[in-house]
Scaffold this motif. Structure first.
Motif, PDB file in Angstrom:
ATOM      1  N   LEU A 112      38.883 -57.717  12.543  1.00  0.00           N
ATOM      2  CA  LEU A 112      38.757 -57.702  13.997  1.00  0.00           C
ATOM      3  C   LEU A 112      38.741 -59.123  14.541  1.00  0.00           C
ATOM      4  O   LEU A 112      38.396 -60.063  13.829  1.00  0.00           O
ATOM      5  CB  LEU A 112      37.458 -57.001  14.407  1.00  0.00           C
ATOM      6  CG  LEU A 112      37.353 -55.517  14.084  1.00  0.00           C
ATOM      7  CD1 LEU A 112      35.913 -55.046  14.200  1.00  0.00           C
ATOM      8  CD2 LEU A 112      38.251 -54.715  14.997  1.00  0.00           C
ATOM      9  N   ARG A 113      39.098 -59.249  15.814  1.00  0.00           N
ATOM     10  CA  ARG A 113      38.923 -60.524  16.511  1.00  0.00           C
ATOM     11  C   ARG A 113      38.769 -60.245  17.991  1.00  0.00           C
ATOM     12  O   ARG A 113      39.066 -59.151  18.472  1.00  0.00           O
ATOM     13  CB  ARG A 113      40.049 -61.513  16.225  1.00  0.00           C
ATOM     14  CG  ARG A 113      41.410 -61.109  16.664  1.00  0.00           C
ATOM     15  CD  ARG A 113      42.452 -62.116  16.166  1.00  0.00           C
ATOM     16  NE  ARG A 113      43.766 -61.506  16.198  1.00  0.00           N
ATOM     17  CZ  ARG A 113      44.727 -61.868  17.023  1.00  0.00           C
ATOM     18  NH1 ARG A 113      44.552 -62.861  17.863  1.00  0.00           N
ATOM     19  NH2 ARG A 113      45.894 -61.265  16.999  1.00  0.00           N
ATOM     20  N   ALA A 114      38.313 -61.268  18.706  1.00  0.00           N
ATOM     21  CA  ALA A 114      38.037 -61.083  20.123  1.00  0.00           C
ATOM     22  C   ALA A 114      38.070 -62.419  20.842  1.00  0.00           C
ATOM     23  O   ALA A 114      37.965 -63.479  20.226  1.00  0.00           O
ATOM     24  CB  ALA A 114      36.663 -60.443  20.306  1.00  0.00           C
TER      25      ALA A 114
ATOM     26  N   MET B  94      30.462 -61.821  23.859  1.00  0.00           N
ATOM     27  CA  MET B  94      31.620 -61.368  24.615  1.00  0.00           C
ATOM     28  C   MET B  94      31.250 -60.946  26.030  1.00  0.00           C
ATOM     29  O   MET B  94      30.180 -60.404  26.258  1.00  0.00           O
ATOM     30  CB  MET B  94      32.297 -60.206  23.893  1.00  0.00           C
ATOM     31  CG  MET B  94      32.944 -60.615  22.594  1.00  0.00           C
ATOM     32  SD  MET B  94      33.788 -59.234  21.840  1.00  0.00           S
ATOM     33  CE  MET B  94      35.030 -58.917  23.091  1.00  0.00           C
TER      34      MET B  94
ATOM     35  N   PRO C 280      30.460 -60.789  18.805  1.00  0.00           N
ATOM     36  CA  PRO C 280      30.509 -59.733  19.825  1.00  0.00           C
ATOM     37  C   PRO C 280      29.340 -59.804  20.818  1.00  0.00           C
ATOM     38  O   PRO C 280      29.462 -59.370  21.960  1.00  0.00           O
ATOM     39  CB  PRO C 280      30.455 -58.427  19.012  1.00  0.00           C
ATOM     40  CG  PRO C 280      31.035 -58.813  17.681  1.00  0.00           C
ATOM     41  CD  PRO C 280      30.537 -60.220  17.461  1.00  0.00           C
TER      42      PRO C 280
ATOM     43  N   TRP D  73      39.952 -67.115  20.925  1.00  0.00           N
ATOM     44  CA  TRP D  73      40.049 -65.986  20.000  1.00  0.00           C
ATOM     45  C   TRP D  73      39.333 -66.333  18.710  1.00  0.00           C
ATOM     46  O   TRP D  73      39.559 -67.401  18.142  1.00  0.00           O
ATOM     47  CB  TRP D  73      41.513 -65.628  19.743  1.00  0.00           C
ATOM     48  CG  TRP D  73      42.101 -64.918  20.910  1.00  0.00           C
ATOM     49  CD1 TRP D  73      42.801 -65.480  21.936  1.00  0.00           C
ATOM     50  CD2 TRP D  73      41.983 -63.532  21.205  1.00  0.00           C
ATOM     51  NE1 TRP D  73      43.128 -64.506  22.852  1.00  0.00           N
ATOM     52  CE2 TRP D  73      42.644 -63.298  22.424  1.00  0.00           C
ATOM     53  CE3 TRP D  73      41.385 -62.447  20.559  1.00  0.00           C
ATOM     54  CZ2 TRP D  73      42.730 -62.040  23.004  1.00  0.00           C
ATOM     55  CZ3 TRP D  73      41.475 -61.197  21.134  1.00  0.00           C
ATOM     56  CH2 TRP D  73      42.138 -61.001  22.344  1.00  0.00           C
TER      57      TRP D  73
ATOM     58  N   LEU E 206      34.935 -56.537  26.736  1.00  0.00           N
ATOM     59  CA  LEU E 206      35.222 -55.807  25.500  1.00  0.00           C
ATOM     60  C   LEU E 206      36.673 -55.337  25.404  1.00  0.00           C
ATOM     61  O   LEU E 206      37.109 -54.905  24.342  1.00  0.00           O
ATOM     62  CB  LEU E 206      34.263 -54.629  25.343  1.00  0.00           C
ATOM     63  CG  LEU E 206      32.808 -55.033  25.072  1.00  0.00           C
ATOM     64  CD1 LEU E 206      31.912 -53.805  25.044  1.00  0.00           C
ATOM     65  CD2 LEU E 206      32.685 -55.820  23.783  1.00  0.00           C
ATOM     66  N   ARG E 207      37.451 -55.434  26.482  1.00  0.00           N
ATOM     67  CA  ARG E 207      38.880 -55.126  26.410  1.00  0.00           C
ATOM     68  C   ARG E 207      39.612 -56.143  25.544  1.00  0.00           C
ATOM     69  O   ARG E 207      40.715 -55.884  25.070  1.00  0.00           O
ATOM     70  CB  ARG E 207      39.505 -55.092  27.794  1.00  0.00           C
ATOM     71  CG  ARG E 207      38.989 -53.933  28.667  1.00  0.00           C
ATOM     72  CD  ARG E 207      39.535 -54.032  30.052  1.00  0.00           C
ATOM     73  NE  ARG E 207      39.057 -55.286  30.641  1.00  0.00           N
ATOM     74  CZ  ARG E 207      39.453 -55.750  31.808  1.00  0.00           C
ATOM     75  NH1 ARG E 207      40.336 -55.103  32.519  1.00  0.00           N
ATOM     76  NH2 ARG E 207      38.960 -56.884  32.288  1.00  0.00           N
ATOM     77  N   LEU E 208      38.993 -57.309  25.333  1.00  0.00           N
ATOM     78  CA  LEU E 208      39.613 -58.379  24.541  1.00  0.00           C
ATOM     79  C   LEU E 208      39.026 -58.405  23.131  1.00  0.00           C
ATOM     80  O   LEU E 208      38.718 -59.452  22.568  1.00  0.00           O
ATOM     81  CB  LEU E 208      39.408 -59.726  25.245  1.00  0.00           C
ATOM     82  CG  LEU E 208      40.005 -59.806  26.638  1.00  0.00           C
ATOM     83  CD1 LEU E 208      39.637 -61.126  27.300  1.00  0.00           C
ATOM     84  CD2 LEU E 208      41.512 -59.610  26.607  1.00  0.00           C
ATOM     85  N   PHE E 209      38.866 -57.227  22.554  1.00  0.00           N
ATOM     86  CA  PHE E 209      38.270 -57.047  21.221  1.00  0.00           C
ATOM     87  C   PHE E 209      39.115 -56.006  20.509  1.00  0.00           C
ATOM     88  O   PHE E 209      39.364 -54.931  21.063  1.00  0.00           O
ATOM     89  CB  PHE E 209      36.836 -56.559  21.386  1.00  0.00           C
ATOM     90  CG  PHE E 209      36.003 -56.492  20.135  1.00  0.00           C
ATOM     91  CD1 PHE E 209      36.207 -57.343  19.072  1.00  0.00           C
ATOM     92  CD2 PHE E 209      34.970 -55.577  20.056  1.00  0.00           C
ATOM     93  CE1 PHE E 209      35.399 -57.298  17.941  1.00  0.00           C
ATOM     94  CE2 PHE E 209      34.148 -55.521  18.935  1.00  0.00           C
ATOM     95  CZ  PHE E 209      34.361 -56.379  17.873  1.00  0.00           C
ATOM     96  N   GLY E 210      39.616 -56.317  19.324  1.00  0.00           N
ATOM     97  CA  GLY E 210      40.422 -55.325  18.642  1.00  0.00           C
ATOM     98  C   GLY E 210      40.737 -55.687  17.213  1.00  0.00           C
ATOM     99  O   GLY E 210      40.366 -56.751  16.709  1.00  0.00           O
TER     100      GLY E 210
ATOM    101  N   LEU F 133      46.261 -56.231  17.877  1.00  0.00           N
ATOM    102  CA  LEU F 133      46.389 -57.386  18.762  1.00  0.00           C
ATOM    103  C   LEU F 133      47.709 -58.119  18.503  1.00  0.00           C
ATOM    104  O   LEU F 133      48.359 -58.572  19.439  1.00  0.00           O
ATOM    105  CB  LEU F 133      45.194 -58.323  18.604  1.00  0.00           C
ATOM    106  CG  LEU F 133      43.859 -57.748  19.104  1.00  0.00           C
ATOM    107  CD1 LEU F 133      42.698 -58.616  18.647  1.00  0.00           C
ATOM    108  CD2 LEU F 133      43.857 -57.595  20.611  1.00  0.00           C
TER     109      LEU F 133
END
Length: 191
Positions: free
Chosen positions: A108-110, A158, A155, A99, A161-165, A170
């Motif tokens: 944001l983080r991902a 990555m 990004p 993460w 993209l489901r693991l980006f928010g 999160l």
């Protein structure tokens, strides 16, 4: 020293390859590095690359705060470190999701795939060589900051993209998952 303005995603300085520093010991480089460290600390960041403060130079600063390392022997807390003209090389094929957040992409983080083990080198503001072979958080922050020197934002790395928010969303999802896990464990213990 001064707090510098941090470039945000979309600014062209973040999308270009930074240039090598010809004299790492030059007074203007020392001044820039001191300002970068102050800016990183003010923003509570773990790292900051020169392009993020509108200086297209191959310099980054970072730290591995207490409690952020994996506990691996090559991933221990490290104080503020300056790396000028870095070279980063993966060691092995082990990629893991980590993460990440970024001062240039606030809020944001991902989950980003990174090499678990890397070897890096560079020099400090005295021109002394530094670096080594590292793992975990240490390896991840070096890869993240080095990417900035090549015009790459996380990004772009990555794969899902489901693991980006947003950080807040999160955190809510993590808290809900922890509650579900605790309820399941309590139910299993009661059987």
């Amino acid at each position: 020293m001064a707090i510098l303005k941090i470039a945000r995603m979309g600014h062209p300085v973040l999308l270009q390859r930074a240039v090598e520093v010809s004299d790492p010991t030059a007074p203007e480089i020392r001044r820039l590095v001191a300002d970068m460290i102050e800016t990183m600390e003010d923003a509570s960041g773990a790292g900051l690359a020169a392009p993020q403060v509108h200086a297209s130079l191959r310099i980054f600063v970072f730290r591995v705060p207490e409690g952020r390392g994996s506990g691996d022997a090559d991933d221990r807390p490290v104080g503020t470190t300056v790396v000028i003209n870095p070279r980063v090389q993966p060691v092995g094929e082990d990629l893991r999701l980590r993460w990440e957040g970024c001062l240039s992409i606030p809020g944001l983080r991902a989950a980003v795939p990174r090499h678990w083990r890397i070897r890096y080198s560079g020099v400090d503001t005295e021109g002394r060589p530094l670096g080594g072979e590292v793992t975990g958080f240490h390896a991840g922050v070096v890869q993240h900051e080095n990417d900035h020197l090549d015009g790459v934002l996380y990004p772009m790395r990555m794969t899902d993209l489901r693991l980006f928010g947003f950080n807040e969303e999160l955190a809510k999802a993590e808290a809900l998952a922890a509650q579900h896990l605790a309820a399941r464990q309590a139910a299993e213990a009661g059987r």
